[in-house]
Design an enzyme around this catalytic site. Structure first.
Site, PDB file in Angstrom:
ATOM      1  N   ILE A  58       0.861  -1.195   0.000  1.00 60.31           N
ATOM      2  CA  ILE A  58       0.000   0.000   0.000  1.00 60.31           C
ATOM      3  C   ILE A  58       0.887   1.231   0.000  1.00 60.31           C
ATOM      4  CG2 ILE A  58      -1.862   1.264   1.127  1.00 60.31           C
ATOM      5  CD1 ILE A  58      -2.631  -1.202   2.657  1.00 60.31           C
ATOM      6  N   ASP A 193       1.548  13.629  15.109  1.00 58.42           N
ATOM      7  CA  ASP A 193       1.886  13.724  13.670  1.00 58.42           C
ATOM      8  C   ASP A 193       0.597  13.801  12.846  1.00 58.42           C
ATOM      9  OD1 ASP A 193       3.368  13.830  11.338  1.00 58.42           O
ATOM     10  OD2 ASP A 193       3.788  11.685  11.267  1.00 58.42           O
ATOM     11  N   ASP A 210      -1.334   5.896  12.092  1.00 56.14           N
ATOM     12  CA  ASP A 210       0.075   6.246  12.320  1.00 56.14           C
ATOM     13  C   ASP A 210       0.293   6.846  13.717  1.00 56.14           C
ATOM     14  OD1 ASP A 210       2.683   6.361  11.599  1.00 56.14           O
ATOM     15  OD2 ASP A 210       2.478   7.881  10.046  1.00 56.14           O
TER      16      ASP A 210
HETATM   17  N1  LIG Z   1      -4.966  -0.037   8.456  1.00 54.30           N
HETATM   18  C1  LIG Z   1      -4.748   0.430   7.232  1.00 54.30           C
HETATM   19  N2  LIG Z   1      -5.602   0.129   6.225  1.00 54.30           N
HETATM   20  C2  LIG Z   1      -5.370   0.599   4.977  1.00 54.30           C
HETATM   21  N3  LIG Z   1      -4.331   1.387   4.643  1.00 54.30           N
HETATM   22  C3  LIG Z   1      -3.443   1.709   5.601  1.00 54.30           C
HETATM   23  C4  LIG Z   1      -3.608   1.263   6.950  1.00 54.30           C
HETATM   24  N4  LIG Z   1      -2.586   1.733   7.695  1.00 54.30           N
HETATM   25  C5  LIG Z   1      -1.820   2.438   6.847  1.00 54.30           C
HETATM   26  N5  LIG Z   1      -2.321   2.443   5.602  1.00 54.30           N
HETATM   27  C6  LIG Z   1      -1.742   3.093   4.410  1.00 54.30           C
HETATM   28  O1  LIG Z   1      -0.337   3.117   4.538  1.00 54.30           O
HETATM   29  C7  LIG Z   1       0.132   4.463   4.575  1.00 54.30           C
HETATM   30  C8  LIG Z   1       1.284   4.569   5.577  1.00 54.30           C
HETATM   31  O2  LIG Z   1       0.848   4.188   6.867  1.00 54.30           O
HETATM   32  P1  LIG Z   1       1.367   4.925   8.155  1.00 54.30           P
HETATM   33  O3  LIG Z   1       1.035   6.363   8.069  1.00 54.30           O
HETATM   34  O4  LIG Z   1       0.874   4.171   9.336  1.00 54.30           O
HETATM   35  O5  LIG Z   1       2.926   4.688   8.069  1.00 54.30           O
HETATM   36  P2  LIG Z   1       4.104   5.674   7.637  1.00 54.30           P
HETATM   37  O6  LIG Z   1       3.640   7.060   7.460  1.00 54.30           O
HETATM   38  O7  LIG Z   1       4.819   5.028   6.550  1.00 54.30           O
HETATM   39  O8  LIG Z   1       4.929   5.564   8.903  1.00 54.30           O
HETATM   40  P3  LIG Z   1       6.266   6.312   9.178  1.00 54.30           P
HETATM   41  O9  LIG Z   1       6.084   7.749   8.796  1.00 54.30           O
HETATM   42  O10 LIG Z   1       6.418   6.101  10.648  1.00 54.30           O
HETATM   43  O11 LIG Z   1       7.276   5.638   8.329  1.00 54.30           O
HETATM   44  C9  LIG Z   1      -1.076   5.304   4.949  1.00 54.30           C
HETATM   45  O12 LIG Z   1      -0.987   6.607   4.430  1.00 54.30           O
HETATM   46  C10 LIG Z   1      -2.193   4.533   4.285  1.00 54.30           C
HETATM   47  O13 LIG Z   1      -2.290   4.865   2.907  1.00 54.30           O
HETATM   48 MG   LIG Z   2       1.945   8.177   7.956  1.00 59.02          MG
END
Ligand SMILES: Nc1ncnc2c1ncn2[C@@H]1O[C@H](COP(=O)(O)OP(=O)(O)OP(=O)(O)O)[C@@H](O)[C@H]1O
Ligand SMILES: [Mg+2]
Length: 260
Positions: A58, A193, A210
């Site tokens: 994703i 955040d 997040d």
């Molecule tokens: N439970 C979920 N179901 C569907 N999509 C999700 C879910 N959790 C996260 N995502 C997708 O993944 C993306 C990244 O997730 P998240 O924001 O948790 O991590 P991140 O920003 O990569 O974390 P970090 O900044 O700590 O590296 C989100 O923007 C969303 O598009």
């Molecule tokens: Mg994020």
């Protein structure tokens, strides 16, 4: 060998070779996240029947990759895998040290990441138990967090508000503030955040995600993080053409009652 493990193994191998053919850049990410320990953790989760198949990515973030997992060939789960190589350990240590729920003395990077993942799991649990709109956490093992997949029944993930503007921005902003108030007053957490990347638009309802960096209210930087979240939210609302002032946002979330 357990058939489920073979299935996951097969799928993982297949994914990596597919990536190799498709795009060198993706291969780099692939080999980065699927290090030996991560693979072992995936097998463990598979053996415990949390996960059968990994079904594509994703998102590839700064520190974590989020993939779609499939359980029992029917249920989608979100698989968030933290990368050891690109994590900001200084930030992690700082946020964890001020949190009375954790006592991380170790200098090992792996242990710090595991504590960080556990922190995200516990924060999500706390929010979910207090009926905040967040993905329900399933389990956290080492550097991998499994959580409820937010999306449709065909496996299409809900998009962050940044990519999918709400149809009725005023109404959506109301819901965001309603959820944020519960996040702060009921779950007693400060997000830290909050942005249009970390709020999903799931069928026109906000889902807050997040939360690894989210802190308890008595964390030394809770107040500073809250003020930053409010200013960020104000900017996002402005971009959505929602007319609301910083003071109004504060009023809506009962700002002056938070640290009493
Ligand atoms: N439970 C979920 N179901 C569907 N999509 C999700 C879910 N959790 C996260 N995502 C997708 O993944 C993306 C990244 O997730 P998240 O924001 O948790 O991590 P991140 O920003 O990569 O974390 P970090 O900044 O700590 O590296 C989100 O923007 C969303 O598009
Ligand atoms: Mg994020």
């Amino acid at each position: 060998m357990d058939s489920k493990i073979i299935k996951a193994d097969f799928k993982l191998e297949k994914m990596e070779s597919a990536k190799r053919i498709k795009d060198n850049n993706e291969l780099k990410i692939g080999s980065e996240i699927f290090d030996k320990q991560t693979l072992q953790t995936l097998y463990k989760l598979s053996k415990q029947s949390y996960l059968d198949i990994l079904n594509g990515a994703i998102s590839t973030g700064k520190e974590a990759n989020v993939l779609i997992g499939l359980k029992d060939n029917s249920t989608f789960v979100a698989v968030k895998i933290y990368r050891i190589s690109t994590s900001d350990f200084r930030k992690m240590r700082y946020y964890i040290q001020g949190d009375p729920r954790f006592n991380v003395k170790s200098h090992s990077k792996r242990q710090l990441i595991n504590a960080w993942v556990n922190k995200e799991f516990r924060n999500l649990n706390r929010a979910h138990e207090n009926e905040v709109s967040v993905p329900k956490p399933i389990t956290a093992t080492n550097n991998i967090l499994l959580l409820e997949f937010i999306g449709d029944t065909d496996g299409n993930p809900a998009q962050p508000v940044r990519n999918q503007k709400p149809e009725d921005p005023d109404n959506f902003a109301d819901k965001v503030l309603f959820e944020l108030k519960k996040f702060i007053h009921d779950a007693k957490l400060i997000h830290g955040d909050l942005s249009s990347f970390n709020i999903l638009n799931h069928e026109e309802y906000p889902v807050i995600i997040d939360v690894s960096q989210s802190v308890v209210l008595d964390h030394p930087i809770a107040c500073e993080l809250l003020d930053r979240d409010i200013l960020n939210l104000h900017k996002e609302f402005n971009k959505m053409k929602v007319k609301i002032s910083v003071d109004e946002i504060k009023e809506r979330i009962n700002y002056y009652e938070i640290f009493k």
